[in-house]
Design an enzyme around this catalytic site. Structure first.
Site, PDB file in Angstrom:
ATOM      1  N   LYS A  79       0.815  -1.214   0.000  1.00 33.73           N
ATOM      2  CA  LYS A  79       0.000   0.000   0.000  1.00 33.73           C
ATOM      3  C   LYS A  79       0.850   1.266   0.000  1.00 33.73           C
ATOM      4  O   LYS A  79       0.549   2.222  -0.710  1.00 33.73           O
ATOM      5  CB  LYS A  79      -0.939  -0.010   1.214  1.00 33.73           C
ATOM      6  CG  LYS A  79      -1.958  -1.141   1.202  1.00 33.73           C
ATOM      7  CD  LYS A  79      -2.942  -1.037   2.352  1.00 33.73           C
ATOM      8  CE  LYS A  79      -2.289  -1.216   3.716  1.00 33.73           C
ATOM      9  NZ  LYS A  79      -1.757  -2.593   3.901  1.00 33.73           N
ATOM     10  N   ARG A  90      -9.412   0.248   9.330  1.00 30.73           N
ATOM     11  CA  ARG A  90      -9.092  -1.171   9.446  1.00 30.73           C
ATOM     12  C   ARG A  90     -10.246  -1.988  10.008  1.00 30.73           C
ATOM     13  O   ARG A  90     -10.182  -3.216  10.021  1.00 30.73           O
ATOM     14  CB  ARG A  90      -7.864  -1.365  10.338  1.00 30.73           C
ATOM     15  CG  ARG A  90      -6.600  -0.730   9.766  1.00 30.73           C
ATOM     16  CD  ARG A  90      -5.378  -1.114  10.550  1.00 30.73           C
ATOM     17  NE  ARG A  90      -4.169  -0.528   9.990  1.00 30.73           N
ATOM     18  CZ  ARG A  90      -2.948  -0.858  10.363  1.00 30.73           C
ATOM     19  NH1 ARG A  90      -2.766  -1.762  11.301  1.00 30.73           N
ATOM     20  NH2 ARG A  90      -1.895  -0.279   9.807  1.00 30.73           N
ATOM     21  N   ARG A  93      12.427  -8.022   5.559  1.00 31.17           N
ATOM     22  CA  ARG A  93      12.840  -6.618   5.563  1.00 31.17           C
ATOM     23  C   ARG A  93      13.882  -6.357   6.651  1.00 31.17           C
ATOM     24  O   ARG A  93      13.799  -6.870   7.758  1.00 31.17           O
ATOM     25  CB  ARG A  93      11.636  -5.699   5.777  1.00 31.17           C
ATOM     26  CG  ARG A  93      10.623  -5.788   4.668  1.00 31.17           C
ATOM     27  CD  ARG A  93       9.643  -4.623   4.670  1.00 31.17           C
ATOM     28  NE  ARG A  93       8.865  -4.521   5.899  1.00 31.17           N
ATOM     29  CZ  ARG A  93       7.763  -3.782   6.002  1.00 31.17           C
ATOM     30  NH1 ARG A  93       7.321  -3.098   4.952  1.00 31.17           N
ATOM     31  NH2 ARG A  93       7.103  -3.725   7.146  1.00 31.17           N
ATOM     32  N   ARG A 129      12.793  -4.928  12.325  1.00 27.94           N
ATOM     33  CA  ARG A 129      11.784  -4.340  13.195  1.00 27.94           C
ATOM     34  C   ARG A 129      11.002  -5.435  13.903  1.00 27.94           C
ATOM     35  O   ARG A 129      10.743  -6.505  13.330  1.00 27.94           O
ATOM     36  CB  ARG A 129      10.808  -3.482  12.379  1.00 27.94           C
ATOM     37  CG  ARG A 129      11.298  -2.098  12.114  1.00 27.94           C
ATOM     38  CD  ARG A 129      10.326  -1.242  11.332  1.00 27.94           C
ATOM     39  NE  ARG A 129       8.980  -1.781  11.143  1.00 27.94           N
ATOM     40  CZ  ARG A 129       8.126  -1.318  10.243  1.00 27.94           C
ATOM     41  NH1 ARG A 129       8.480  -0.335   9.440  1.00 27.94           N
ATOM     42  NH2 ARG A 129       6.920  -1.832  10.117  1.00 27.94           N
ATOM     43  N   ARG A 133      -0.249 -10.352  12.892  1.00 27.85           N
ATOM     44  CA  ARG A 133      -0.852  -9.215  12.191  1.00 27.85           C
ATOM     45  C   ARG A 133      -1.843  -9.685  11.135  1.00 27.85           C
ATOM     46  O   ARG A 133      -2.909  -9.086  10.945  1.00 27.85           O
ATOM     47  CB  ARG A 133       0.233  -8.356  11.541  1.00 27.85           C
ATOM     48  CG  ARG A 133       1.124  -7.624  12.545  1.00 27.85           C
ATOM     49  CD  ARG A 133       2.339  -7.010  11.870  1.00 27.85           C
ATOM     50  NE  ARG A 133       1.981  -5.903  10.999  1.00 27.85           N
ATOM     51  CZ  ARG A 133       2.831  -5.330  10.153  1.00 27.85           C
ATOM     52  NH1 ARG A 133       4.079  -5.765  10.047  1.00 27.85           N
ATOM     53  NH2 ARG A 133       2.448  -4.310   9.409  1.00 27.85           N
TER      54      ARG A 133
END
Length: 220
Positions: free
Chosen positions: A13, A88, A127, A160, A171
């Site tokens: 996104k 959300r 990541r 992270r 998530r």
């Protein structure tokens, strides 16, 4: 033209929002970026949100709606905006509709980036970020020249907390339980536009560009 980018975490996104910003000249409103900035600044909002974000949960509607209202009231949102990562939940969507109505605005399109769960886990868990200069990497798609070391400043790269595999899976669970019902919500209102998010960045951009150019052409 007011747009919501919809999809699971890691669907791209943020990347596609930047494309829309550059090609259509409307600003991106990323609640995730605003919250991370608050965490980095150690503001009261950031302190309150940090533990929730690290666990892959959702911050309170009150916090997020306050950020959104303040942002879309700024002058650069007069001709349109892109909401990235919000709403959300269906209560947030209802609250957003009321907020926009009070400001004389409405949503034109909800662009759903549909991506397989396995692809999401690979994208996010790979990541890495340099804590010194901020440069980002991916162990599979954009690896540094030396594993674990930043090409720019030589610092050790970090992952992270919300990109760890177990947190990513959590998530996605939160997304399926609380956010997926939004598809039906927006479908019923005739706003949902589906985009295949499993392709290349360029392929996805092409689909979005065709959609929004057609929409812009129909506007007075």
């Amino acid at each position: 033209m007011n747009v919501i980018l919809f999809g699971p975490p890691g669907a791209g996104k943020g990347t596609q929002a930047q494309f829309i910003v550059e090609h259509f000249g409307i600003p991106q409103i990323s609640t995730g970026d605003m919250l991370r900035a608050a965490v980095k600044a150690q503001s009261p909002l950031g302190v309150a949100a940090k533990s929730i974000m690290d666990a892959g949960g959702l911050v309170s509607d009150e916090i997020v709606l306050g950020l959104v209202k303040e942002r879309i009231s700024e002058p650069d949102c007069r001709d349109g905006f892109i909401l990235d990562g919000f709403p959300r939940t269906t209560p947030q969507a209802d609250a957003l509709a009321s907020l926009l109505d009070g400001l004389g605005k409405h949503i034109d399109h909800v662009i759903s980036l549909d991506v397989d769960s396995a692809e999401i886990v690979q994208r996010l868990s790979g990541r890495r970020t340099c804590p010194s200069c901020g440069k980002g990497y991916h162990v599979a798609y954009d690896a540094p020249k030396v594993a674990g070391i930043c090409d720019v400043c030589g610092s050790a790269l970090v992952q992270r907390n919300d990109d760890r595999v177990e947190t990513v899976q959590n998530r996605l669970d939160v997304y399926r339980q609380q956010t997926s019902p939004l598809k039906e919500y927006f479908e019923q209102r005739g706003l949902m536009r589906h985009i295949d998010g499993n392709g290349t960045i360029q392929d996805i951009q092409g689909q979005i560009c065709s959609l929004l150019k057609g929409s812009a052409g129909d506007r007075p």
